[in-house]
Design an enzyme around this catalytic site. Structure first.
Site, PDB file in Angstrom:
ATOM      1  N   ASP A 152      80.577  37.145  47.844  1.00 14.24           N
ATOM      2  CA  ASP A 152      79.429  36.802  48.658  1.00 14.24           C
ATOM      3  C   ASP A 152      79.451  37.703  49.880  1.00 14.24           C
ATOM      4  OD1 ASP A 152      77.111  35.170  48.671  1.00 14.24           O
ATOM      5  OD2 ASP A 152      77.884  34.206  50.475  1.00 14.24           O
ATOM      6  N   ASP A 165      72.215  49.340  52.388  1.00 18.87           N
ATOM      7  CA  ASP A 165      72.959  50.597  52.597  1.00 18.87           C
ATOM      8  C   ASP A 165      72.150  51.686  53.318  1.00 18.87           C
ATOM      9  OD1 ASP A 165      75.344  49.661  51.632  1.00 18.87           O
ATOM     10  OD2 ASP A 165      75.066  50.459  49.604  1.00 18.87           O
ATOM     11  N   LYS A 192      81.803  55.262  50.155  1.00 25.00           N
ATOM     12  CA  LYS A 192      81.671  53.852  50.588  1.00 25.00           C
ATOM     13  C   LYS A 192      82.846  53.018  50.074  1.00 25.00           C
ATOM     14  CE  LYS A 192      78.684  49.808  50.126  1.00 25.00           C
ATOM     15  NZ  LYS A 192      77.596  49.179  49.372  1.00 25.00           N
ATOM     16  N   HIS A 228      83.471  47.073  53.371  1.00 23.96           N
ATOM     17  CA  HIS A 228      83.777  45.638  53.454  1.00 23.96           C
ATOM     18  C   HIS A 228      84.306  45.131  52.103  1.00 23.96           C
ATOM     19  CE1 HIS A 228      79.791  46.746  52.308  1.00 23.96           C
ATOM     20  NE2 HIS A 228      79.434  45.537  51.923  1.00 23.96           N
TER      21      HIS A 228
HETATM   22  P1  ITT Z   1      75.190  37.603  43.473  1.00 19.90           P
HETATM   23  O1  ITT Z   1      75.185  36.374  44.373  1.00 19.90           O
HETATM   24  O2  ITT Z   1      74.611  37.374  42.110  1.00 19.90           O
HETATM   25  O3  ITT Z   1      76.537  38.275  43.419  1.00 19.90           O
HETATM   26  P2  ITT Z   1      73.426  38.709  45.516  1.00 19.90           P
HETATM   27  O4  ITT Z   1      72.619  39.975  45.561  1.00 19.90           O
HETATM   28  O5  ITT Z   1      72.682  37.411  45.698  1.00 19.90           O
HETATM   29  O6  ITT Z   1      74.236  38.719  44.132  1.00 19.90           O
HETATM   30  P3  ITT Z   1      74.872  38.351  48.033  1.00 19.90           P
HETATM   31  O7  ITT Z   1      74.239  37.040  48.334  1.00 19.90           O
HETATM   32  O8  ITT Z   1      76.341  38.482  48.224  1.00 19.90           O
HETATM   33  O9  ITT Z   1      74.598  38.816  46.528  1.00 19.90           O
HETATM   34  O10 ITT Z   1      74.217  39.529  48.842  1.00 19.90           O
HETATM   35  C1  ITT Z   1      73.412  39.310  49.982  1.00 19.90           C
HETATM   36  C2  ITT Z   1      72.476  40.459  50.156  1.00 19.90           C
HETATM   37  O11 ITT Z   1      73.208  41.535  50.750  1.00 19.90           O
HETATM   38  C3  ITT Z   1      71.859  40.983  48.878  1.00 19.90           C
HETATM   39  O12 ITT Z   1      70.501  41.248  49.147  1.00 19.90           O
HETATM   40  C4  ITT Z   1      72.635  42.247  48.572  1.00 19.90           C
HETATM   41  O13 ITT Z   1      71.856  43.219  47.916  1.00 19.90           O
HETATM   42  C5  ITT Z   1      73.039  42.703  49.960  1.00 19.90           C
HETATM   43  N1  ITT Z   1      74.332  43.380  49.922  1.00 19.90           N
HETATM   44  C6  ITT Z   1      75.509  42.858  49.508  1.00 19.90           C
HETATM   45  N2  ITT Z   1      76.488  43.772  49.554  1.00 19.90           N
HETATM   46  C7  ITT Z   1      75.909  44.906  50.031  1.00 19.90           C
HETATM   47  C8  ITT Z   1      76.385  46.205  50.273  1.00 19.90           C
HETATM   48  O14 ITT Z   1      77.639  46.548  50.036  1.00 19.90           O
HETATM   49  N3  ITT Z   1      75.514  47.111  50.731  1.00 19.90           N
HETATM   50  C9  ITT Z   1      74.239  46.796  50.965  1.00 19.90           C
HETATM   51  N4  ITT Z   1      73.696  45.603  50.754  1.00 19.90           N
HETATM   52  C10 ITT Z   1      74.525  44.663  50.276  1.00 19.90           C
END
Ligand code: ITT
Length: 190
Positions: free
Chosen positions: A73, A152, A170, A175
């Site tokens: 997450d 990103d 990256k 993170h």
């Molecule tokens: P899952 O829960 O199915 O894994 P998600 O896209 O809902 O997928 P998150 O809630 O963890 O995942 O992600 C929150 C948002 O942050 C989501 O819109 C991602 O695309 C974005 N995000 C997560 N990691 C990122 C990264 O490394 N670089 C850029 N954006 C990121």
């Protein structure tokens, strides 16, 4: 915890986000762990922090699938917006997108932000364990670069966005990499 080391050789990673999966797969492959994607969509709890959200998702998926799972997450926390969107990052990406985030930041001089990932591992019948990684950067003034995904192109790391730097770089400082490094250290001790 499991004494059978093979539990960690192939790990099911539950995510519907292909960008995340590619990064995780590459990072884990370097330490000979095979990640297998499960696109199961489990309801996420709401909380102010990512740790309880990741832990609850991992627990729900492990019990449903009856196998050990890894979930991730993540979110972007912008200081001038008091940490917003943080745990609401997915909603913001889906409903506002990067241009509207940049608009919100238009008159802000403090551009500091951080990305945070919480990776949670859970085996059926056990409690989840979480590993957190962060990386500091700044919100750019415009989208730059075609690499990566999500936020990103607006996350500036020492003068270039993650979109410009691409996933190979990256993955060395992100993170997600930092959270997975902690997970890998933990795996070695099991
Ligand atoms: P899952 O829960 O199915 O894994 P998600 O896209 O809902 O997928 P998150 O809630 O963890 O995942 O992600 C929150 C948002 O942050 C989501 O819109 C991602 O695309 C974005 N995000 C997560 N990691 C990122 C990264 O490394 N670089 C850029 N954006 C990121």
């Amino acid at each position: 915890m499991a004494s059978d080391k093979s539990v960690y050789e192939k790990i099911v990673f539950v995510t519907g986000n292909p960008g995340k999966f590619t990064e995780i797969q590459e990072i884990l492959a370097a330490v000979s762990i095979t990640a297998i994607q499960n696109k199961g969509d489990y309801p996420e709890i709401q909380a102010d922090d990512l740790e309880p959200i990741a832990a609850a998702s991992a627990k729900a998926a492990a019990e449903d699938l009856q196998i050990p799972v890894l979930v991730d997450d993540s979110g972007i926390f912008i200081r001038a917006l008091n940490g917003f969107p943080g745990p609401y990052s997915r909603f913001v990406e889906d409903h506002l997108g990067n241009p509207r985030v940049l608009k919100l930041m238009e008159n802000e001089t403090d551009r500091s932000a951080c990305f945070k990932t919480v990776v949670a591992f859970c085996e059926p019948g056990r409690s989840p364990v979480t590993f957190t990684g962060t990386v500091e950067g700044k919100i750019a003034f415009e989208e730059r670069g075609n690499g990566g995904f999500g936020f990103d192109p607006i996350f500036d790391y020492n003068g270039k966005t993650f979109g410009e730097l691409g996933s190979e770089f990256k993955n060395t400082i992100s993170h997600r990499r930092r959270a997975l490094d902690k997970f890998i250290e933990w795996v070695k001790k099991q």
